[in-house]
Every structure is written in structure tokens, then in C-alpha cells.
Write a protein that holds these residues in place. Sequence first.
Motif, PDB file in Angstrom:
ATOM      1  N   GLU A   1       3.439  -1.255   3.536  1.00 44.88           N
ATOM      2  CA  GLU A   1       3.821  -2.648   3.277  1.00 44.88           C
ATOM      3  C   GLU A   1       2.657  -3.595   3.575  1.00 44.88           C
ATOM      4  OE1 GLU A   1       8.548  -2.614   4.140  1.00 44.88           O
ATOM      5  OE2 GLU A   1       7.235  -2.259   5.867  1.00 44.88           O
TER       6      GLU A   1
ATOM      7  N   GLU B   1       0.381  -3.450   0.634  1.00 46.59           N
ATOM      8  CA  GLU B   1       0.955  -4.208  -0.474  1.00 46.59           C
ATOM      9  C   GLU B   1       0.747  -5.708  -0.287  1.00 46.59           C
ATOM     10  OE1 GLU B   1       5.371  -4.628  -2.212  1.00 46.59           O
ATOM     11  OE2 GLU B   1       4.683  -2.555  -1.893  1.00 46.59           O
ATOM     12  N   LEU B   2       0.949  -6.193   0.941  1.00 47.64           N
ATOM     13  CA  LEU B   2       0.735  -7.618   1.229  1.00 47.64           C
ATOM     14  C   LEU B   2      -0.719  -8.024   0.994  1.00 47.64           C
ATOM     15  CD1 LEU B   2       2.871  -8.031   4.473  1.00 47.64           C
ATOM     16  CD2 LEU B   2       3.302  -9.111   2.256  1.00 47.64           C
ATOM     17  N   ALA B   3      -1.624  -7.074   1.189  1.00 47.51           N
ATOM     18  CA  ALA B   3      -3.049  -7.349   0.989  1.00 47.51           C
ATOM     19  C   ALA B   3      -3.466  -7.138  -0.465  1.00 47.51           C
ATOM     20  CB  ALA B   3      -3.881  -6.448   1.902  1.00 47.51           C
ATOM     21  N   GLY B   4      -2.509  -6.776  -1.325  1.00 48.01           N
ATOM     22  CA  GLY B   4      -2.821  -6.588  -2.736  1.00 48.01           C
ATOM     23  C   GLY B   4      -3.181  -5.164  -3.110  1.00 48.01           C
ATOM     24  N   GLY B   5      -2.991  -4.241  -2.179  1.00 49.07           N
ATOM     25  CA  GLY B   5      -3.333  -2.846  -2.444  1.00 49.07           C
ATOM     26  C   GLY B   5      -2.104  -1.990  -2.627  1.00 49.07           C
ATOM     27  N   VAL B   6      -2.355  -0.741  -2.947  1.00 49.97           N
ATOM     28  CA  VAL B   6      -1.276   0.218  -3.115  1.00 49.97           C
ATOM     29  C   VAL B   6      -1.829   1.610  -2.837  1.00 49.97           C
ATOM     30  CG1 VAL B   6      -1.684   0.492  -5.598  1.00 49.97           C
ATOM     31  CG2 VAL B   6       0.552   1.028  -4.645  1.00 49.97           C
TER      32      VAL B   6
END
Length: 89
Positions: free
Chosen positions: A10, A13-18
Motif C-alpha cells: 500500500e 501504491e501511495l508513492a505511485g509504484g506497484v
Amino acid sequence: MMLAGNWTPELLELAGGVCPLTTAGRHSEYVAWEQVRTFDPEVIVVAPCGFGLERSMQEAAGLALLPEWQNVAAVRNRRVVVVDGNAYF
């Protein structure tokens, strides 16, 4: 090699990654280096659980011995970072 699970996906995801190799809410799991290499991450954050920065850097030094390490995008683009996982994660 262990990939961070629990709430770390998560954060990514918040940092724009996956990272499709992990699942939010599941415990951290071991994964074969070949899976990571095939995924070819753009960024690698080395944050061994329970270790301060000095010990984390010692552990990270061994990554350079992995097959094809130099061919991973994160390594080629100098986007491998070692952090104090004990303090920040």
C-alpha cells in the motif's frame, strides 16, 4: 530473498509504484531471485526487517553477487537504495 508484504504494498501504491510480486495484507514472503530479475524492477529498496542502516548496507552488499544483478533496470539506472528498515518500516 524476501519481499515486503503486510502494508508495504500500500505504501508503494501511495508513492505511485506497484509490485505484483506482493499482496497487501499478506505476510512478507520469500521469492526466488529469478522472479525478481524477470520482473525487472525500476526501483529496489533494501530494508531488512530489524536491521539498522549499517547492518542493512552489509546485507545489501551481497546482492551484487546475484546472477544478472547488473542487468536489472534499478541497478542500471542507479535506483537501488538501502534504508534503515528498523526505523522507517
